[in-house]
Enzyme design. Structure first.
Site, mmCIF file in Angstrom:
data_model
loop_
_atom_site.group_PDB
_atom_site.id
_atom_site.type_symbol
_atom_site.label_atom_id
_atom_site.label_comp_id
_atom_site.label_asym_id
_atom_site.label_seq_id
_atom_site.Cartn_x
_atom_site.Cartn_y
_atom_site.Cartn_z
ATOM 1 N N ARG A 104 0.915 -1.306 0.013
ATOM 2 C CA ARG A 104 -0.112 -0.166 -0.077
ATOM 3 C C ARG A 104 0.902 1.175 -0.057
ATOM 4 O O ARG A 104 0.670 2.365 -0.635
ATOM 5 C CB ARG A 104 -0.697 -0.097 1.316
ATOM 6 N N TYR A 150 -17.065 17.127 -15.711
ATOM 7 C CA TYR A 150 -17.368 15.740 -15.580
ATOM 8 C C TYR A 150 -18.450 15.488 -14.690
ATOM 9 O O TYR A 150 -18.144 16.079 -13.372
ATOM 10 C CB TYR A 150 -16.251 14.900 -15.521
ATOM 11 N N ASP A 173 -7.530 18.968 -14.886
ATOM 12 C CA ASP A 173 -7.797 17.626 -15.484
ATOM 13 C C ASP A 173 -7.353 17.503 -16.861
ATOM 14 O O ASP A 173 -7.941 18.090 -17.652
ATOM 15 C CB ASP A 173 -9.286 17.485 -15.179
ATOM 16 N N LYS A 212 -8.371 6.151 -19.441
ATOM 17 C CA LYS A 212 -8.603 6.796 -20.688
ATOM 18 C C LYS A 212 -7.369 6.752 -21.715
ATOM 19 O O LYS A 212 -6.768 5.705 -21.931
ATOM 20 C CB LYS A 212 -9.217 8.320 -20.554
#
Length: 386
Positions: A55, A107, A179, A204
């Site tokens: 982690r 978004y 973004d 993406k």
């Protein structure tokens, strides 16, 4: 994680291929191995080779973070399990009582995260047209601590002048987040234009193959890096080693993919502009498109996303989405295959009735790498059938 210094001065395509941590030092493997280990042996208590628990850090993640940071020309980068996980970490930088200035066609997932997750915890959200710096100034409040830019925006593809907005925000002591998912660092580098933080959905274009979900945050400031790194570890929304491998593999072909995405998008735009079933086309390449001038200044090309308004309204938009054969009806974007969707009913359903609501007649296209003539023919038969 800092990108390798020996990439300094090299071209973007070279960095995309050779970024990351380089060949494996123990075996010479050209690709970074997938380190499927949750924990790491320590020589003595507190003495280890840089890794303790997955982690907190994993060599596969280290390589991905170095690779994307190098592409964004960032001092530090942090990989997350999804784009929204990375956004959540960024929003956690703001103390209760702060206000976030968000672009008014952001978004839907970002709007939902800010208003419905962080809003009840004390974050105020103002949706503002960021294309006009005068409106940014007029909407400014004493508690405004962060301005959140998407450019191009999702799904209206409007282009925000990053430098102009950053100038206003920084004069008032606020952070600027960009973004960069739609543009990718191949088309624009927001940190060089004045942004403090860059976020990505690596699902993406960076991954590029519809086979992985991930997110990324890039910064130059050391204090911001420390805070994001702490949140990444403390909240634990980290990607798996295999997910890191998939995204880093995608990065190597990002430049050539983006060139084809952009070229195919221009062919689609040219066709849509002349079809009677299309009421309007949205793409940064068009001279009358909102933010076209900014796109010419801050982007290398205009991107692979195209939106259009169906002349027959919402019913026609939904029918077009159902009739394509090469374009796949699906959410997401930025992969090798072309996708079509109806934002109002799909990706942006969560903003219905809000200031960020999208037009019901809107159709969004993620233009892929197929033969351009096949994409145009597919859209023609779908639109002709209306």
């Amino acid at each position: 994680m800092t990108g390798p210094g020996d990439l300094d001065g090299l071209g973007f395509e070279t960095i995309a291929v050779h970024g990351g941590t380089g060949p494996d030092p123990s075996t010479g493997a050209v690709n970074t191995p997938v380190y499927l280990s949750s924990t790491f042996r320590q020589e003595r208590v507190g003495v280890h080779q840089g890794y303790e628990y997955a982690r907190s850090g994993n060599p596969s993640r280290t390589s991905l973070e170095a690779a994307i940071a190098a592409l964004e020309d960032a001092r530090a980068g942090f990989a997350f399990a999804s784009g929204l996980a990375g956004e959540d970490a960024v929003l956690r930088l703001l103390p209760p009582g702060s206000r976030l200035m968000l672009c008014n066609d952001a978004y839907g997932g970002t709007y939902r995260l800010a208003t419905r997750v962080h809003g009840p915890a004390g974050l105020g959200v103002d949706s503002v047209d960021l294309l006009d710096p005068a409106q940014v100034e007029a909407a400014w409040q004493p508690a405004t601590a962060m301005v959140w830019i998407e450019t191009p925006t999702n799904p209206m593809l409007r282009v925000v002048d990053i430098t102009a907005v950053a100038t206003v925000a920084h004069a008032r002591g606020a952070l600027v987040v960009v973004d960069n998912t739609f543009a990718t660092p191949f088309l624009q580098r927001p940190l060089a234009l004045g942004a403090d933080i860059v976020v990505h959905s690596t699902t993406k274009y960076l991954g590029g193959h519809s086979d992985v979900v991930g997110g990324f945050v890039a910064v130059n400031d050391g204090q911001l890096a420390d805070r994001i790194g702490f949140l990444q570890n403390a909240a634990g929304a980290v990607p798996s080693p295999f997910d890191c491998f998939l995204v880093e593999r995608g990065l190597k072909t990002l430049p050539v993919r983006m060139e084809r995405h952009c070229d195919n998008a221009l062919a689609v735009v040219d066709f849509l502009q002349h079809h009677p079933a299309v009421a309007g086309v949205l793409h940064p390449s068009l001279a009358g498109h909102p933010g076209h001038a900014a796109a010419r200044c801050q982007m290398r090309a205009y991107g692979g996303m195209v939106s259009f308004m169906a002349a027959g309204g919402e019913d026609a938009a939904i029918e077009v989405c159902a009739r394509t054969r090469v374009f796949t009806l699906a959410e997401s974007l930025g992969a090798v295959e072309s996708l079509i969707e109806h934002p109002a009913r799909m990706t942006h359903a969560s903003v219905a009735g809000s200031p960020n609501e999208v037009p019901p007649a809107l159709v969004r296209l993620s233009v892929g790498l197929e033969t351009a003539a096949d994409l145009v023919a597919d859209l023609r038969q779908a639109l002709d059938a209306l």
